[in-house]
Design a protein around this motif. Structure first.
Motif, mmCIF file in Angstrom:
data_model
loop_
_atom_site.group_PDB
_atom_site.id
_atom_site.type_symbol
_atom_site.label_atom_id
_atom_site.label_comp_id
_atom_site.label_asym_id
_atom_site.label_seq_id
_atom_site.Cartn_x
_atom_site.Cartn_y
_atom_site.Cartn_z
ATOM 1 N N ILE A 37 0.845 -1.202 0.000
ATOM 2 C CA ILE A 37 0.000 0.000 0.000
ATOM 3 C C ILE A 37 0.878 1.248 0.000
ATOM 4 O O ILE A 37 0.680 2.164 -0.806
ATOM 5 C CB ILE A 37 -0.954 0.007 1.222
ATOM 6 N N LEU A 38 1.858 1.287 0.873
ATOM 7 C CA LEU A 38 2.748 2.451 0.956
ATOM 8 C C LEU A 38 3.534 2.654 -0.333
ATOM 9 O O LEU A 38 3.696 3.780 -0.800
ATOM 10 C CB LEU A 38 3.692 2.319 2.147
ATOM 11 N N GLY A 39 4.008 1.561 -0.914
ATOM 12 C CA GLY A 39 4.748 1.654 -2.170
ATOM 13 C C GLY A 39 3.915 2.252 -3.288
ATOM 14 O O GLY A 39 4.394 3.062 -4.083
ATOM 15 N N GLN A 40 2.641 1.862 -3.346
ATOM 16 C CA GLN A 40 1.749 2.412 -4.367
ATOM 17 C C GLN A 40 1.468 3.889 -4.114
ATOM 18 O O GLN A 40 1.458 4.704 -5.038
ATOM 19 C CB GLN A 40 0.428 1.628 -4.411
ATOM 20 N N LEU A 41 1.256 4.258 -2.846
ATOM 21 C CA LEU A 41 0.955 5.653 -2.528
ATOM 22 C C LEU A 41 2.150 6.569 -2.743
ATOM 23 O O LEU A 41 1.977 7.737 -3.088
ATOM 24 C CB LEU A 41 0.447 5.771 -1.087
ATOM 25 N N VAL A 42 3.360 6.048 -2.548
ATOM 26 C CA VAL A 42 4.554 6.855 -2.804
ATOM 27 C C VAL A 42 4.624 7.226 -4.278
ATOM 28 O O VAL A 42 4.973 8.346 -4.635
ATOM 29 C CB VAL A 42 5.837 6.110 -2.360
ATOM 30 N N SER A 43 4.242 6.303 -5.146
ATOM 31 C CA SER A 43 4.306 6.598 -6.579
ATOM 32 C C SER A 43 3.106 7.410 -7.063
ATOM 33 O O SER A 43 3.216 8.167 -8.024
ATOM 34 C CB SER A 43 4.442 5.314 -7.393
ATOM 35 N N ASP A 44 1.939 7.271 -6.402
ATOM 36 C CA ASP A 44 0.751 8.027 -6.800
ATOM 37 C C ASP A 44 -0.182 8.168 -5.605
ATOM 38 O O ASP A 44 -1.028 7.311 -5.360
ATOM 39 C CB ASP A 44 0.041 7.333 -7.960
ATOM 40 N N GLY A 45 -0.024 9.236 -4.862
ATOM 41 C CA GLY A 45 -0.821 9.460 -3.658
ATOM 42 C C GLY A 45 -2.249 9.892 -3.932
ATOM 43 O O GLY A 45 -3.038 10.018 -3.007
ATOM 44 N N GLU A 79 -8.723 1.797 -6.929
ATOM 45 C CA GLU A 79 -7.514 1.509 -7.701
ATOM 46 C C GLU A 79 -6.403 0.965 -6.802
ATOM 47 O O GLU A 79 -5.714 0.013 -7.158
ATOM 48 C CB GLU A 79 -7.038 2.773 -8.418
ATOM 49 N N LEU A 80 -6.246 1.562 -5.624
ATOM 50 C CA LEU A 80 -5.235 1.092 -4.675
ATOM 51 C C LEU A 80 -5.514 -0.356 -4.276
ATOM 52 O O LEU A 80 -4.604 -1.192 -4.261
ATOM 53 C CB LEU A 80 -5.210 2.001 -3.442
ATOM 54 N N ARG A 112 -7.155 -0.573 6.202
ATOM 55 C CA ARG A 112 -5.690 -0.559 6.403
ATOM 56 C C ARG A 112 -5.126 0.840 6.187
ATOM 57 O O ARG A 112 -4.250 1.278 6.929
ATOM 58 C CB ARG A 112 -5.011 -1.539 5.452
ATOM 59 N N LEU A 113 -5.627 1.518 5.171
ATOM 60 C CA LEU A 113 -5.159 2.873 4.893
ATOM 61 C C LEU A 113 -5.454 3.783 6.080
ATOM 62 O O LEU A 113 -4.600 4.558 6.525
ATOM 63 C CB LEU A 113 -5.820 3.401 3.621
ATOM 64 N N ARG A 114 -6.654 3.683 6.612
ATOM 65 C CA ARG A 114 -7.029 4.484 7.781
ATOM 66 C C ARG A 114 -6.141 4.152 8.978
ATOM 67 O O ARG A 114 -5.696 5.031 9.707
ATOM 68 C CB ARG A 114 -8.508 4.270 8.110
ATOM 69 N N GLN A 115 -5.820 2.875 9.187
ATOM 70 C CA GLN A 115 -4.936 2.481 10.284
ATOM 71 C C GLN A 115 -3.534 3.052 10.108
ATOM 72 O O GLN A 115 -2.912 3.505 11.071
ATOM 73 C CB GLN A 115 -4.867 0.955 10.394
ATOM 74 N N LEU A 116 -3.035 3.042 8.870
ATOM 75 C CA LEU A 116 -1.710 3.608 8.594
ATOM 76 C C LEU A 116 -1.704 5.118 8.855
ATOM 77 O O LEU A 116 -0.728 5.663 9.373
ATOM 78 C CB LEU A 116 -1.289 3.316 7.153
ATOM 79 N N ASP A 131 1.976 10.350 7.083
ATOM 80 C CA ASP A 131 1.964 11.639 7.776
ATOM 81 C C ASP A 131 1.134 12.686 7.049
ATOM 82 O O ASP A 131 0.818 13.727 7.595
ATOM 83 C CB ASP A 131 3.412 12.120 7.923
ATOM 84 N N GLY A 132 0.801 12.450 5.802
ATOM 85 C CA GLY A 132 0.027 13.401 5.024
ATOM 86 C C GLY A 132 0.192 13.104 3.543
ATOM 87 O O GLY A 132 0.861 12.150 3.165
ATOM 88 N N TYR A 133 -0.426 13.922 2.726
ATOM 89 C CA TYR A 133 -0.355 13.776 1.281
ATOM 90 C C TYR A 133 0.135 15.097 0.711
ATOM 91 O O TYR A 133 -0.199 16.155 1.228
ATOM 92 C CB TYR A 133 -1.729 13.406 0.718
ATOM 93 N N ALA A 134 0.933 15.046 -0.337
ATOM 94 C CA ALA A 134 1.547 16.273 -0.851
ATOM 95 C C ALA A 134 1.584 16.264 -2.371
ATOM 96 O O ALA A 134 1.519 15.219 -3.005
ATOM 97 C CB ALA A 134 2.969 16.402 -0.306
ATOM 98 N N ALA A 135 1.719 17.465 -2.919
ATOM 99 C CA ALA A 135 1.929 17.633 -4.356
ATOM 100 C C ALA A 135 3.391 17.985 -4.576
ATOM 101 O O ALA A 135 3.950 18.793 -3.840
ATOM 102 C CB ALA A 135 1.039 18.749 -4.898
ATOM 103 N N ARG A 136 4.015 17.357 -5.559
ATOM 104 C CA ARG A 136 5.394 17.710 -5.926
ATOM 105 C C ARG A 136 5.321 18.724 -7.054
ATOM 106 O O ARG A 136 4.741 18.444 -8.102
ATOM 107 C CB ARG A 136 6.166 16.467 -6.340
ATOM 108 N N ILE A 137 5.931 19.874 -6.832
ATOM 109 C CA ILE A 137 5.863 20.962 -7.796
ATOM 110 C C ILE A 137 7.210 21.119 -8.473
ATOM 111 O O ILE A 137 8.250 21.108 -7.818
ATOM 112 C CB ILE A 137 5.446 22.268 -7.092
#
Length: 196
Positions: free
Chosen positions: A54-62, A68-69, A83-87, A94-100
């Motif tokens: 789950i973490l690996g997928q979110l790192v590539s596309d949060g 889809e996840l 599981r996502l809610r538990q994480l 820690d949060g979700y971000a946009a890379r600019i």
């Protein structure tokens, strides 16, 4: 995102260059403060193979949907959401971000600046951190061991802006004894490697 306790410049002042390259879109800090499962209030959360997927997928596309996840990690949507809610609640996420893209902001020069303090007591560190805390050029500040005390990642438009930042901001801080600047020629990051 490396925070180091610094307030963020969120592109809030038109006409001023801001180098905060990760913008929090969704913060979970409030949730963790009141949640008894918070990382700060409980033993370290143990990740299993599914959590790591789950973490690996979110790192590539949060921004992917839960559906889809779930498909990508081999779960049905409900257990994946749980599981996502538990994480999130455990503070693993820690949060979700946009890379600019810095170039889109007119920031074409990235440098690493090592800073050696003249005073190593708490007041010297506090004076230095207060001086750079809200500087839009600083995207990261790391307290380190070794010959220097801090490493800064600094984004500026050009060499003149860099000169101005170093001479008028960094070297003007009484706690700063010495600075050294290294130009970043290329950068790569591999955040998902730790999840293997």
């Amino acid at each position: 995102m490396i925070d180091s306790g610094f307030g963020a410049s969120y592109l809030s002042h038109p006409g001023r260059l801001h180098a905060k390259l990760e913008i929090n879109l969704y913060s979970l800090s409030e949730m963790r403060r009141v949640n008894p499962l918070s990382r700060k209030n409980s033993p370290q959360y143990r990740l299993d193979a599914i959590d790591r997927r789950i973490l690996g997928q979110l790192v590539s596309d949060g921004r992917m949907s839960n559906l889809e996840l779930a498909e990508r990690v081999g779960l049905s949507p409900s257990p994946c959401s749980r599981r996502l809610r538990q994480l999130e609640e455990a503070g693993v996420i820690d949060g979700y971000a946009a890379r600019i893209d810095p170039a889109a902001l007119g920031l074409t020069l990235c440098v690493i600046v090592s800073v050696k303090l003249a005073r190593h007591g708490p007041e010297g560190h506090e004076q230095f951190r207060n001086a750079i805390r809200d500087r839009p050029e600083v995207s990261e500040c790391l307290l380190i061991t070794g010959a220097a005390d801090y490493l800064l990642r600094v984004w500026v438009a050009d060499i003149e802006a860099l000169r101005e930042f170093i001479t008028s901001t960094l070297q003007a801080v009484p706690a700063v004894a010495e600075t050294s600047t290294m130009l970043v020629l290329d950068q790569s990051s591999y955040p998902a490697n730790a999840l293997r």
